[in-house]
Each structure stands twice: as C-alpha cells, then as structure tokens.
Design a protein around this motif. Structure first.
Motif, PDB file in Angstrom:
ATOM      1  N   LEU A 135      48.573  50.032  41.284  1.00 31.36           N
ATOM      2  CA  LEU A 135      49.171  49.112  40.325  1.00 31.36           C
ATOM      3  C   LEU A 135      50.638  49.486  40.187  1.00 31.36           C
ATOM      4  N   TYR A 136      51.502  48.492  40.051  1.00 32.55           N
ATOM      5  CA  TYR A 136      52.931  48.781  39.960  1.00 32.55           C
ATOM      6  C   TYR A 136      53.595  47.784  39.017  1.00 32.55           C
ATOM      7  N   PRO A 143      57.103  46.304  46.444  1.00 35.37           N
ATOM      8  CA  PRO A 143      56.497  46.694  47.723  1.00 35.37           C
ATOM      9  C   PRO A 143      57.093  45.914  48.880  1.00 35.37           C
ATOM     10  N   THR A 144      57.319  46.610  49.974  1.00 37.14           N
ATOM     11  CA  THR A 144      57.818  45.952  51.184  1.00 37.14           C
ATOM     12  C   THR A 144      56.796  45.992  52.315  1.00 37.14           C
ATOM     13  N   VAL A 193      51.555  52.523  50.695  1.00 35.91           N
ATOM     14  CA  VAL A 193      52.433  51.475  50.189  1.00 35.91           C
ATOM     15  C   VAL A 193      53.873  51.981  50.250  1.00 35.91           C
ATOM     16  N   THR A 194      54.729  51.208  50.858  1.00 34.67           N
ATOM     17  CA  THR A 194      56.167  51.511  50.875  1.00 34.67           C
ATOM     18  C   THR A 194      56.885  50.427  50.083  1.00 34.67           C
ATOM     19  N   GLY A 195      57.841  50.855  49.266  1.00 35.03           N
ATOM     20  CA  GLY A 195      58.578  49.891  48.470  1.00 35.03           C
ATOM     21  C   GLY A 195      59.806  50.516  47.856  1.00 35.03           C
ATOM     22  N   GLY A 199      65.501  50.140  43.595  1.00 32.40           N
ATOM     23  CA  GLY A 199      66.395  50.139  44.740  1.00 32.40           C
ATOM     24  C   GLY A 199      66.275  51.327  45.663  1.00 32.40           C
ATOM     25  N   GLU A 200      65.457  52.335  45.333  1.00 34.85           N
ATOM     26  CA  GLU A 200      65.271  53.510  46.188  1.00 34.85           C
ATOM     27  C   GLU A 200      63.907  53.450  46.875  1.00 34.85           C
TER      28      GLU A 200
END
Length: 369
Positions: A135-136, A143-144, A193-195, A199-200
């Motif tokens: 969850l975010y 997420p990207t 998960v990458t995101g 902005g970082e």
C-alpha cells in the motif's frame, strides 16, 4: 511539492551527528510491514478459503470481517505516530492477504480513506490463497514498475535427515503446499516495486517466506532459498543502478540470526559492518535487546523485519536516509489475560483481534534546506 504539504519532523541534529549543532528541519516518512493474519473476505473463491466462510470452521461472518478491517485500519493509521504524529505510514507492506478486494475494503476504512492509498498486489500460487502486497500514499509515492517474482522451491531441496523426521513442536497453521507430481512447494511470490518517493527512486521488496510447518530444521532450506533469491534480486537492481536505494521487508518466518537472513541476504547487525552493496538489519540488535514481533514456541522473536541497503545509511541527509526502527505494540493490541498474556491479540472464538504479529517500521528522513 510544497513543503507545507509534507510531513515535517523537528529535532536537534545531535540526535544524528553529535552535539553543539543547530536545530534543523527534516521531512520524515514511515515505512511499515504488517502480517494481517488471515485477512479473508466471506466470499467462496477458487482457493482454500473454506475455513473463512460463514459456514466454515471460523464461522467467518460479514460482521467479523468488518471488525477485522476496522481493527487493522486502526493499527495502520497509528504506526510510527510516536515520531511522525501527523501521518500514517507512506509505504505499508502486507502479508496473509486473500485478494485485492480485501485491500480495497481496508483502505476505505474511515481511519485510512483520507490517506488515499494505492495498491500493488498479485495473486500468488500459495494454495492457502494468501499473498503479499504494498500500500502506498499516492501523494508521496509513484510506482513506475512492479512485478511478482516466484520462489521456486522443491521438496528434494531438503536434506535426508530433515526428510525423515518432522519437529511436531514447530507445527504451524501456515502450511506449505506440495505438488505431488512436481514436488514443488508452493509459497508466496516476492513482490518488487520500484517508484519515486517525493521524486527519489526507491525499490521496495515485500516477502512472506515459507513457514516452519513440519519443523524449523526441516523447512530451513526453503527459507534459505528465499534469502538467496532476495540477494539475487538486490544484486540485479544494483547492476542497473549501483546507487539504488532498496528496502527489503517481510515476514521471514526466521529470526534475524538465522542462516537465511545472515548468509542468504547477507544482513549485518551494525551499520559499520555494512559495505558497498551491503544490507543493514536494524531488527537484529532489537531482537538481542529482547524486542519481539511475535511469540514462537513460547519465546519472543522478530520474524518481521525491514532491511535497508547501504545507500540508505549514508550521513548525507540531502536525500532520504534511514533514521531508526521500531516494533509497534501498543496495549490495545496485546492479550491481557490467560495463557497468552503479553502475546499479540489475535482472532479467537469470542473476540476479533488484530494479528498474531506486531507490525514493524522504519523512518526515512531528509533534511529541508
């Protein structure tokens, strides 16, 4: 993003780098992990959920389900509130989740709906039908990419002595299912998960390693394989970006001292021991000090852990770095009477509790210039 929209933590810099320093301002984000323990709805689906139906062994009604959601939401909304009182966790890893639907119900609870959580979830091959998820908070994390990475383990990985005898004292309700044709042991996938956190770029791994069903020693090779896969995933991330920031969290069904964590992942207890591309486990020291996220065989231990890459340990707080960690175990979450006094307050015949685990968390902070 405007500073006034961020969660700001005020504290004196000597808490990090010594005395005789001026007070500075920091943005803080809480990152948490919680095993929700059997978060099932009341709908019969194509998994082993018969126990968690209105006519099942748990007599799992809509009323009980709604109370479970309410209880979990209360905990999630408060994790990390000691040092981050103005916001619930920005990132929450979860385990023992039946499907995406129960997560959609959870984030609509009054305690959480205003936080606008997004969901990353995949169905795992686990025969109990339980998965991991992330969850975010959408306003802070974007997420990207995300994928589920299968943990392929087989019964022939067990050593001969382990095959011969089960340790009945280590029986668990978290059973690993074995395909009799392939000898594959079906368990939870690892979620990656990458995101971007304000902005970082951040990489988050969510785990629920194979249980100790049948005995700790017998099942240890499965968790050792999980630890090696975690390390392989981290190394693959570093190949793309040597400066990658990685958070590796989950219910590992092993302690901080076990081979799966110490050798498989390569986690270190002390920051000064962590080399380039290394991993720091703040919960190892916490376990040595007597903290616990659950009670196993009548002894406290920390199976729920959040490990951090060396890149999150640097003393330059111009970008997000690790600050400190904790186990969230407030009195309302603890059994107060009977045989299990002091244990996490879980679901029982007469009471809908929270979980048989306490959640764990870490803080990430960044200096405001």
């Amino acid at each position: 993003m405007r500073i006034k929209k961020l969660i700001v933590l005020f504290f004196v810099l000597f808490a990090i780098s010594g005395t005789n320093a001026q007070a500075k301002k920091y943005i803080v984000h809480t990152v948490a992990f919680y095993n929700f323990e059997n978060l099932f709805d009341t709908i019969n689906e194509a998994n082993n959920d018969e126990e968690w139906l209105p006519n099942g062994a748990q007599n799992w009604t809509s009323k009980k389900y709604k109370q479970k959601l309410h209880n979990l939401a209360r905990v999630l909304s408060e994790i990390g509130s000691t040092d981050n009182p103005n916001n619930s966790p920005t990132l929450i890893g979860g385990a023992e989740i039946e499907n995406r639907g129960v997560l959609e119900d959870l984030i609509k609870e009054p305690a959480l709906i205003g936080k606008d959580y997004g969901i990353v979830h995949f169905d795992s091959p686990d025969k109990r039908g339980i998965d991991v998820a992330l969850l975010y908070q959408k306003k802070h994390f974007r997420p990207t990419s995300f994928k589920n990475i299968p943990l392929l383990i087989y019964r022939n990985q067990l050593n001969n002595k382990a095959k011969e005898k089960n340790d009945k004292d280590d029986a668990s309700d978290d059973k690993s299912e074995i395909d009799k044709n392939l000898d594959r042991v079906y368990t939870r996938d690892i979620l990656l998960v990458t995101g971007f956190l304000d902005g970082e770029e951040i990489n988050v791994m969510v785990n629920h390693w194979p249980s100790r069903s049948g005995g700790e020693k017998k099942s240890s090779p499965f968790r050792e394989a999980a630890g090696r896969l975690d390390r392989k995933i981290m190394d693959s991330i570093y190949k793309v970006n040597p400066n990658a920031k990685i958070i590796n969290m989950g219910d590992l069904n092993d302690g901080t001292y076990n081979k799966s964590v110490k050798e498989g992942v390569g986690a270190k207890r002390k920051k000064e021991e962590v080399k380039e591309f290394g991993v720091y486990n703040p919960f190892e020291q916490m376990a040595k000090e007597g903290n616990a996220s659950l009670f196993y065989r009548d002894a406290g231990d920390i199976f729920d852990q959040i490990m951090l890459s060396e890149t999150l340990l640097k003393k330059d707080f111009s970008s997000y770095r690790y600050w400190k960690a904790g186990v969230y175990n407030k009195p309302f979450m603890i059994t107060t009477v009977g045989q299990y006094k002091g244990y996490p307050l879980r679901h029982g015949a007469t009471e809908i509790g929270f979980s048989d685990h306490f959640p764990v968390y870490v803080y990430l902070i960044k200096e405001i210039k």
